[in-house]
Scaffold this motif. Structure first.
Motif, PDB file in Angstrom:
ATOM      1  N   MET A 132       0.819  -1.208   0.000  1.00  0.00           N
ATOM      2  CA  MET A 132       0.000   0.000   0.000  1.00  0.00           C
ATOM      3  C   MET A 132       0.858   1.265   0.000  1.00  0.00           C
ATOM      4  N   GLU A 133       2.059   1.191   0.548  1.00  0.00           N
ATOM      5  CA  GLU A 133       2.967   2.330   0.401  1.00  0.00           C
ATOM      6  C   GLU A 133       3.332   2.513  -1.065  1.00  0.00           C
ATOM      7  N   GLY A 134       3.473   1.408  -1.778  1.00  0.00           N
ATOM      8  CA  GLY A 134       3.717   1.500  -3.213  1.00  0.00           C
ATOM      9  C   GLY A 134       2.609   2.263  -3.914  1.00  0.00           C
ATOM     10  N   HIS A 135       1.348   1.903  -3.620  1.00  0.00           N
ATOM     11  CA  HIS A 135       0.221   2.625  -4.222  1.00  0.00           C
ATOM     12  C   HIS A 135       0.228   4.097  -3.813  1.00  0.00           C
ATOM     13  N   LEU A 136       0.467   4.352  -2.532  1.00  0.00           N
ATOM     14  CA  LEU A 136       0.424   5.713  -2.022  1.00  0.00           C
ATOM     15  C   LEU A 136       1.450   6.602  -2.725  1.00  0.00           C
ATOM     16  N   LEU A 137       2.618   6.036  -3.050  1.00  0.00           N
ATOM     17  CA  LEU A 137       3.687   6.816  -3.671  1.00  0.00           C
ATOM     18  C   LEU A 137       3.665   6.763  -5.196  1.00  0.00           C
ATOM     19  N   ALA A 138       2.723   6.004  -5.787  1.00  0.00           N
ATOM     20  CA  ALA A 138       2.686   5.878  -7.244  1.00  0.00           C
ATOM     21  C   ALA A 138       2.568   7.222  -7.973  1.00  0.00           C
ATOM     22  N   PRO A 139       1.820   8.215  -7.448  1.00  0.00           N
ATOM     23  CA  PRO A 139       1.784   9.508  -8.137  1.00  0.00           C
ATOM     24  C   PRO A 139       3.144  10.209  -8.216  1.00  0.00           C
ATOM     25  N   TRP A 192      -0.169  -6.380   7.367  1.00  0.00           N
ATOM     26  CA  TRP A 192       0.925  -5.484   7.720  1.00  0.00           C
ATOM     27  C   TRP A 192       0.386  -4.056   7.807  1.00  0.00           C
ATOM     28  N   PRO A 193       0.061  -3.559   9.001  1.00  0.00           N
ATOM     29  CA  PRO A 193      -0.442  -2.180   9.135  1.00  0.00           C
ATOM     30  C   PRO A 193       0.592  -1.176   8.615  1.00  0.00           C
ATOM     31  N   MET A 194       0.145  -0.253   7.784  1.00  0.00           N
ATOM     32  CA  MET A 194       1.076   0.680   7.146  1.00  0.00           C
ATOM     33  C   MET A 194       1.677   1.659   8.128  1.00  0.00           C
ATOM     34  N   ASP A 195       0.937   1.969   9.199  1.00  0.00           N
ATOM     35  CA  ASP A 195       1.480   2.942  10.146  1.00  0.00           C
ATOM     36  C   ASP A 195       2.564   2.354  11.044  1.00  0.00           C
ATOM     37  N   GLU A 196       2.924   1.080  10.819  1.00  0.00           N
ATOM     38  CA  GLU A 196       4.060   0.479  11.515  1.00  0.00           C
ATOM     39  C   GLU A 196       5.373   0.715  10.780  1.00  0.00           C
ATOM     40  N   LEU A 197       5.316   1.275   9.577  1.00  0.00           N
ATOM     41  CA  LEU A 197       6.531   1.477   8.777  1.00  0.00           C
ATOM     42  C   LEU A 197       7.394   2.570   9.402  1.00  0.00           C
ATOM     43  N   PRO A 198       8.723   2.407   9.350  1.00  0.00           N
ATOM     44  CA  PRO A 198       9.594   3.453   9.884  1.00  0.00           C
ATOM     45  C   PRO A 198       9.671   4.634   8.935  1.00  0.00           C
ATOM     46  N   VAL A 210      -5.418   8.185   4.693  1.00  0.00           N
ATOM     47  CA  VAL A 210      -4.150   8.316   5.398  1.00  0.00           C
ATOM     48  C   VAL A 210      -3.642   9.754   5.306  1.00  0.00           C
ATOM     49  N   ARG A 211      -3.268  10.318   6.441  1.00  0.00           N
ATOM     50  CA  ARG A 211      -2.542  11.585   6.434  1.00  0.00           C
ATOM     51  C   ARG A 211      -1.067  11.254   6.213  1.00  0.00           C
ATOM     52  N   VAL A 212      -0.458  11.933   5.246  1.00  0.00           N
ATOM     53  CA  VAL A 212       0.919  11.646   4.863  1.00  0.00           C
ATOM     54  C   VAL A 212       1.758  12.903   5.069  1.00  0.00           C
ATOM     55  N   ASP A 213       2.668  12.855   6.036  1.00  0.00           N
ATOM     56  CA  ASP A 213       3.554  13.984   6.310  1.00  0.00           C
ATOM     57  C   ASP A 213       4.946  13.768   5.740  1.00  0.00           C
ATOM     58  N   GLY A 214       5.191  12.613   5.175  1.00  0.00           N
ATOM     59  CA  GLY A 214       6.465  12.271   4.572  1.00  0.00           C
ATOM     60  C   GLY A 214       6.495  10.770   4.363  1.00  0.00           C
ATOM     61  N   ILE A 215       7.512  10.267   3.700  1.00  0.00           N
ATOM     62  CA  ILE A 215       7.603   8.831   3.463  1.00  0.00           C
ATOM     63  C   ILE A 215       7.811   8.106   4.798  1.00  0.00           C
ATOM     64  N   GLY A 216       6.895   7.218   5.113  1.00  0.00           N
ATOM     65  CA  GLY A 216       6.935   6.504   6.381  1.00  0.00           C
ATOM     66  C   GLY A 216       6.306   7.249   7.534  1.00  0.00           C
ATOM     67  N   ARG A 217       5.832   8.451   7.279  1.00  0.00           N
ATOM     68  CA  ARG A 217       5.174   9.242   8.330  1.00  0.00           C
ATOM     69  C   ARG A 217       3.682   9.265   8.026  1.00  0.00           C
ATOM     70  N   TYR A 218       3.007   8.175   8.404  1.00  0.00           N
ATOM     71  CA  TYR A 218       1.625   7.944   8.026  1.00  0.00           C
ATOM     72  C   TYR A 218       0.721   7.866   9.256  1.00  0.00           C
ATOM     73  N   GLU A 219      -0.431   8.480   9.146  1.00  0.00           N
ATOM     74  CA  GLU A 219      -1.478   8.349  10.157  1.00  0.00           C
ATOM     75  C   GLU A 219      -2.735   7.833   9.462  1.00  0.00           C
ATOM     76  N   VAL A 220      -3.107   6.590   9.735  1.00  0.00           N
ATOM     77  CA  VAL A 220      -4.324   6.030   9.155  1.00  0.00           C
ATOM     78  C   VAL A 220      -5.511   6.637   9.895  1.00  0.00           C
ATOM     79  N   MET A 221      -6.271   7.477   9.199  1.00  0.00           N
ATOM     80  CA  MET A 221      -7.384   8.202   9.816  1.00  0.00           C
ATOM     81  C   MET A 221      -8.697   7.443   9.721  1.00  0.00           C
ATOM     82  N   GLY A 222      -8.809   6.579   8.726  1.00  0.00           N
ATOM     83  CA  GLY A 222     -10.037   5.800   8.558  1.00  0.00           C
ATOM     84  C   GLY A 222      -9.798   4.655   7.599  1.00  0.00           C
ATOM     85  N   GLU A 223     -10.564   3.584   7.758  1.00  0.00           N
ATOM     86  CA  GLU A 223     -10.456   2.437   6.865  1.00  0.00           C
ATOM     87  C   GLU A 223     -11.748   1.633   6.910  1.00  0.00           C
TER      88      GLU A 223
END
Length: 337
Positions: A112-119, A329-335, A143-156
């Motif tokens: 899902m990080e791949g999809h998020l960064l595809a643009p 694999w929850p995305m907000d666990e990524l460093p 997801v709120r994205v403040d940088g690569i690996g800085r993710y806050e899942v707000m809803g799913e």
């Protein structure tokens, strides 16, 4: 620096080579749609076997297209999860074997990080921070994205993903696999005023989604109505309108909470024309901008894995030789990078 990206999370085998200065050099994609069509959905064992057959020839084709040899590759990135465990293990086994044989580092990439960064593969890229809607057959996340690996899942989604609901409703309408794109095509002929389905969880606070009840409403209507072509088209239109409206309502709420003016929409359902039109209108009214991957990179692909892997490789976030996959694999666990 160049990286080989490998995607095998479900029913597409994607291979790509990305250069951090020149961008995407080459990519190949093989879809298993015809293989699974007779079964009305993805059969995990068949998917794994087909990845095994296609992955090496596709890697060779991609290297040839990029005019590269193993000496030109600085790392091997692969989808480590989430996804179908057998399919993931095919990609992990090949990626880590190549990394070992070539003496290169391996990078485990979150699908899902791949999809998020595809643009970010496009010339016009979004700046951080932004709000991301990841909407596919297996996931619906905000997801709120403040940088690569800085993710806050707000809803799913608490049950079916939006793409999954599309496919299941399409099957109820008698449409062939893959159902989502076929339902959207049928909806173009539908009358939007004939049926109205609920917009799930939009009257409740919060940003989570639910699409199983919407699917049930569609199923009840399909059983109650005649099975002529126009009725099926009208139901398809009502269903698509309900999904798009639900996503738009939740996004509007999240944009208000965060105050963000940039929106990224990615994943297979981001190719939906009606969804794009609605979100373009939403962001225009808010004085913001919406970003998408090109249509060929909305579905699973190797290019997005190569790009995400490059960012992790530059941060020295590599993995060892053990072959493993992480189906959940929850995305907000990524460093962070």
């Amino acid at each position: 620096m160049r990286i080989l990206g490998i995607e095998t999370s479900c029913d597409e085998t994607g291979i790509a080579i990305y250069d951090d200065e020149k961008g995407l050099l080459a990519h190949q994609l093989y879809s298993q749609v015809k293989l699974h069509a007779d079964y009305g959905g993805v059969v995990p064992e068949l998917a794994s076997r087909d990845h095994s057959r296609k992955i090496i020839p596709l890697i060779r084709q991609t290297l040839a297209e990029a005019n590269c040899s193993s000496d030109d590759i600085d790392g091997v990135a692969y989808t480590a999860g989430p996804g179908l465990v057998g399919a993931l293990l095919v990609g992990a086994s090949v990626a880590r074997s190549l990394a070992y044989a070539w003496g290169k580092p391996a990078v485990a990439v979150h699908h899902m990080e791949g999809h998020l960064l595809a643009p970010m593969l496009e010339e016009h890229k979004p700046d951080f921070p932004f709000l991301a809607l990841l909407v596919s057959g297996g996931h619906t996340q905000m997801v709120r994205v403040d940088g690569i690996g800085r993710y806050e899942v707000m809803g799913e989604s608490i049950d079916d993903a939006a793409g999954e609901a599309f496919d299941k409703t399409a099957k109820l309408l008698g449409l062939d696999y893959p159902g989502g794109p076929r339902l959207s095509k049928l909806a173009e002929k539908g009358d939007s005023s004939r049926f109205t389905f609920p917009r799930p969880m939009t009257t409740k606070p919060g940003l989570d989604f639910s699409f199983s009840g919407l699917k049930t409403s569609a199923a009840n209507t399909i059983r109650a109505e005649s099975n002529d072509d126009q009725t099926r088209a009208d139901i398809a239109r009502a269903f698509e309108d309900a999904v798009v409206d639900t996503l738009a309502i939740k996004l509007k709420r999240a944009l208000k909470i965060t105050g963000l003016k940039r929106l990224v929409v990615a994943g297979g359902v981001s190719a939906n024309r009606h969804l794009r039109e609605q979100l373009e209108l939403l962001m225009k009214k808010r004085g913001g901008e919406v970003f998408y991957p090109r249509l060929e990179f909305c579905a699973d692909n190797g290019a997005m894995i190569a790009y995400a892997g490059m960012q992790r490789l530059k941060a020295n976030q590599t993995v060892g030789l053990e072959i493993s996959a992480t189906p959940r694999w929850p995305m907000d666990e990524l460093p962070p990078v």
